[in-house]
Design an enzyme around this catalytic site. Structure first.
Site: not given
Ligand code: GDG
Length: 742
Positions: A174, A381
């Site tokens: 990821h 990212d």
């Molecule tokens: C890794 C990789 C890749 C965030 N704050 C809240 C909340 N979230 C949820 C978002 C989103 C998720 O968390 C964050 O996902 P990201 O993709 O932005 O980033 P990482 O956590 O670093 O994920 C990344 C991912 O894996 C998938 O392969 O895209 O690059 O680093 O879904 O919505 N959800 C809630 N409250 C919050 O305050 N409910």
């Protein structure tokens, strides 16, 4: 299905990740189970809920006694289809906070100076991967598809193979896979690559990550790829790109939920500014939060018309709070927010609303849908799901703008966003202004384009696509598996050998009877091999021919005393031991041409360290096995192109073999030489032909169908009927044939 009937394939998808998609926490003696936050958990939960599989991972707590353990396991299994793997405090410290998040995470995100290389943490990483392996072995059934996720478990695929697990195994990373220049810093780089190659399919978010991985496999393990496929033992491993999607429908529909509508009203009442800018991330150094704040400060300086009119809501979810880097980052962000707010705030207006916490789903959707502009500017990212979630929430109305960093994996798909360099403050400041000034028509056009893609390739399609590819690769593997010359088939071969009166044995030398060496002169036959060959040749029923690309002198010197027949220079020269002389089968071969081509090949070897030119009687060969692999491949292509035109209209051909480019007379090949011996008898009743590279394919093409034709080293596309893994196996087979006496 009957769980005891192990013969029926189950086709369950078993997801394996560091964390379960739910977190278990103890509250006043009761166990509370809540959904986990984070890209992987939120993304894959929908897929898991709709499949009848199992999810294996760490639940967040260790049970205090066997009763609690039982209760927890029952609830997790029955209500959430989850199977916990327990991690001690030590494991967590060393494996999770340590190797995973202080070594791999920073390194893979190009933060090389943050990476630490601690042997005890590496050992814990291996141990925890082993724990996951053991847990899986308890539940795996035939036909189960194992889908391993992310950087915490990169050793697991190969560990399963070491335990003889023959199930389909997929691995998805990821986070980014860094370029070779960065990955090579890792002291345990070979082990990590080998661990990953235990999978049948390895998925990455972008083509660049896939390319970097394949380049590391080539340059660190020396294994070449063809169409993204690498041979690992008797398996074919595919690396490919699968940009992860989201449950787009869930986000676009949620916008109209009553609870979301009321959250939106509360938000608007509270803020009272004209426009909202939003960012949502885990608090992580890869997300570029301080840089974003500085860019926002510059935006306020440069575009004073927006002061008092916008609020920047910055939602940061606490993450890895026990790692020092994260504590320092938190402090830096706190200070920056304080400074910028202190500088620009006016009575009734606070520029930055900083929320350091996690919010419930309905509040998150309210934030997404009320935000006029999303500021997604990570320094690196893997993908970034927040950008996609924001767009999904605006897909119906189209009233939003996205500023997206070019170093987020999502940028490869979302080209209609306002793309920025996350280190260029000026560019981000201007992009914010541009996004806020966009007309509704412009916004709608960009959003409708991007949301079409997000809706089409959503999380379900993504998971389905990955599993379909995995099944396809696995299908090929199963077909190929039947072609490995196993013990049973070797038994059948021996029976047929025993019954035969006239046997022809055609053997390539390098890579077949001896393993390939960096320099050709190092591959001299050991005395036992010569003894074995003369032993087989000593049986009057046998004719043994070594068909090689080597020159006459070398073959005579090395193999002469074994008494076998020889073919040199890929079929140019033939030697029959009974006649005791070399002769040329094809008439009219010329050699004057060599003086024109030699300087070209010399020039290539000067420009390619480690390569050299070999001159044969009727051929010239440029060898690059010792050259830096990617440079060697690149130069080989250049050389082929350069020679192509020069050779047209001549009686010569250029061929690219295993780390060689060879110019030789057209129409001479190993197959033609083999035909000479094939034609010597009306009917051979046993033919064995073995070879390891493309030049041997000419032999496989001309031998009768019922030949025991064997390609040494697994290659999916071959005319041979069977495979053997290596010269070691070849020698043991030949020994078993030599032992058969009348
Ligand atoms: C890794 C990789 C890749 C965030 N704050 C809240 C909340 N979230 C949820 C978002 C989103 C998720 O968390 C964050 O996902 P990201 O993709 O932005 O980033 P990482 O956590 O670093 O994920 C990344 C991912 O894996 C998938 O392969 O895209 O690059 O680093 O879904 O919505 N959800 C809630 N409250 C919050 O305050 N409910």
């Amino acid at each position: 299905m009957d769980k005891n009937d192990k013969s029926k394939p189950s086709n369950r998808v078993i997801i394996v990740s560091n964390r379960l998609p739910v977190s278990v926490a103890r509250n006043n003696g009761n166990l509370n189970i809540t959904p986990s936050v984070g890209g992987l958990a939120t993304g894959l939960s929908s897929f898991h809920r709709d499949s009848n599989g199992l999810w294996v991972g760490w639940p967040g707590v260790d049970p205090v006694n066997s009763e609690e353990k039982k209760a927890m396991e029952n609830t997790l299994r029955n209500d959430f289809s989850c199977l916990p793997v327990y991690l001690s405090a030590y494991d967590l410290k060393k494996y999770y906070y340590g190797f995973s998040n202080r070594t791999l995470w920073p390194l893979f995100h190009y933060f090389t100076t943050y990476s630490t290389y601690e042997k005890s943490e590496w050992k814990a990483y291996r141990k925890v991967n082993q724990l996951f392996c053991s847990r899986l072995l308890e539940v795996l059934e035939p036909g189960d598809i194992v889908w391993v996720h992310d950087y915490h478990l990169l050793l697991l695929p190969d560990m399963l193979r070491q335990e003889n697990v023959d199930n389909a195994i997929g691995l998805f990373l990821h986070i980014p896979f860094p370029s070779m220049e960065i990955f090579r810093y890792l002291p345990w780089r070979e082990e990590i690559l080998r661990g990953m190659l235990g999978a049948d399919l390895i998925g990455f978010h972008t083509y660049d990550y896939t390319r970097h991985f394949l380049s590391c496999v080539l340059r660190i393990l020396g294994r070449e790829q063809e169409y993204g496929q690498v041979v690992a033992g008797n398996r074919l491993v595919k690396a490919d790109t699968f940009p992860m999607g989201i449950d787009a429908r869930k986000y676009s529909d949620a916008v109209n939920l009553p609870s979301v509508i009321s959250e939106k009203e509360t938000l608007r009442d509270k803020l009272k500014t004209e426009k909202i800018i939003l960012s949502v991330d885990r608090l992580d150094f890869s997300k570029g939060i301080p840089e974003r704040l500085r860019a926002f400060e510059l935006f306020l300086e440069k575009y004073p018309k927006w002061r008092n009119k916008i609020t920047f809501i910055m939602l940061c979810v606490p993450s890895r709070t026990k790692v020092e880097q994260y504590q320092l980052l938190k402090r830096e962000i706190d200070e920056l927010v304080g400074r910028i707010n202190g500088r620009f705030a006016r009575p009734g207006w606070l520029p930055i609303l900083y929320m350091y916490r996690s919010v419930p789903f309905n509040e998150l959707i309210a934030l997404y849908s009320e935000a006029d502009l999303a500021l997604v500017t990570p320094l690196r990212d893997g993908m970034n799901l927040v950008a996609k979630e924001y767009l999904a929430c605006h897909s119906k109305m189209g009233n939003g703008a996205l500023v997206l960093s070019e170093t987020a994996g999502a940028a490869a798909e979302l080209g209609e966003a306002i793309i920025v360099n996350p280190n260029d403050m000026e560019m981000i400041a201007d992009a914010i202004a541009q996004g806020l000034d966009m007309t509704l028509t412009e916004k709608k056009a960009a959003i409708s384009f991007m949301s079409r893609r997000i809706e089409k390739y959503d999380i379900f399609r993504w998971a389905e696509d990955f599993i379909e590819h995995l099944s396809h690769i696995r299908g090929l593997h199963d077909l190929n598996k039947q072609r490995f010359l196993n013990k049973d088939l070797q038994g059948v071969m021996r029976d047929s050998y025993k019954k035969a009166e006239k046997r022809l044995i055609l053997l390539d030398y390098d890579g077949t009877l001896v393993s390939l060496k960096k320099k050709p002169e190092l591959a001299k036959p050991p005395a036992e091999l010569l003894h074995l060959l003369s032993n087989i040749k000593g049986d009057p029923k046998n004719t043994v021919v070594i068909i090689s690309g080597r020159d006459r002198e070398c073959l005579s010197e090395w193999m002469g005393e074994s008494g076998v027949d020889l073919v040199a220079e890929h079929g140019t020269w033939l030697f029959e031991a009974d006649l005791d002389k070399w002769w040329i089968k094809e008439e009219g071969l010329a050699e004057e041409w060599k003086k024109n081509f030699y300087p070209i090949l010399e020039m290539f070897s000067e420009r390619t360290p480690g390569s050299f030119v070999e001159e044969k009687t009727y051929a010239l060969v440029w060898h690059y096995r010792k050259a830096e692999p990617e440079l060697g491949d690149h130069r080989a292509k250049e050389l082929m192109d350069a020679l192509h035109d020069m050779l047209s209209g001549t009686a010569l051909q250029v061929l690219r073999g295993s780390k060689v480019v060879e110019i030789k007379p057209a129409g001479v090949n190993k197959g033609k030489a083999a035909m000479y011996w094939l034609g010597k008898e009306k009917k051979w009743d046993f033919i064995l032909a073995m070879g390891d590279d493309w030049t041997d394919e000419d032999i496989f093409a001309v031998v009768p169908e019922n030949t025991w034709s064997i390609r040494v080293g697994f290659k999916p596309y071959t005319k041979a009927n069977y495979f053997m893994e290596s010269p070691v196996e070849v020698i043991s087979l030949l020994r078993s044939l030599a032992d058969i006496k009348d």
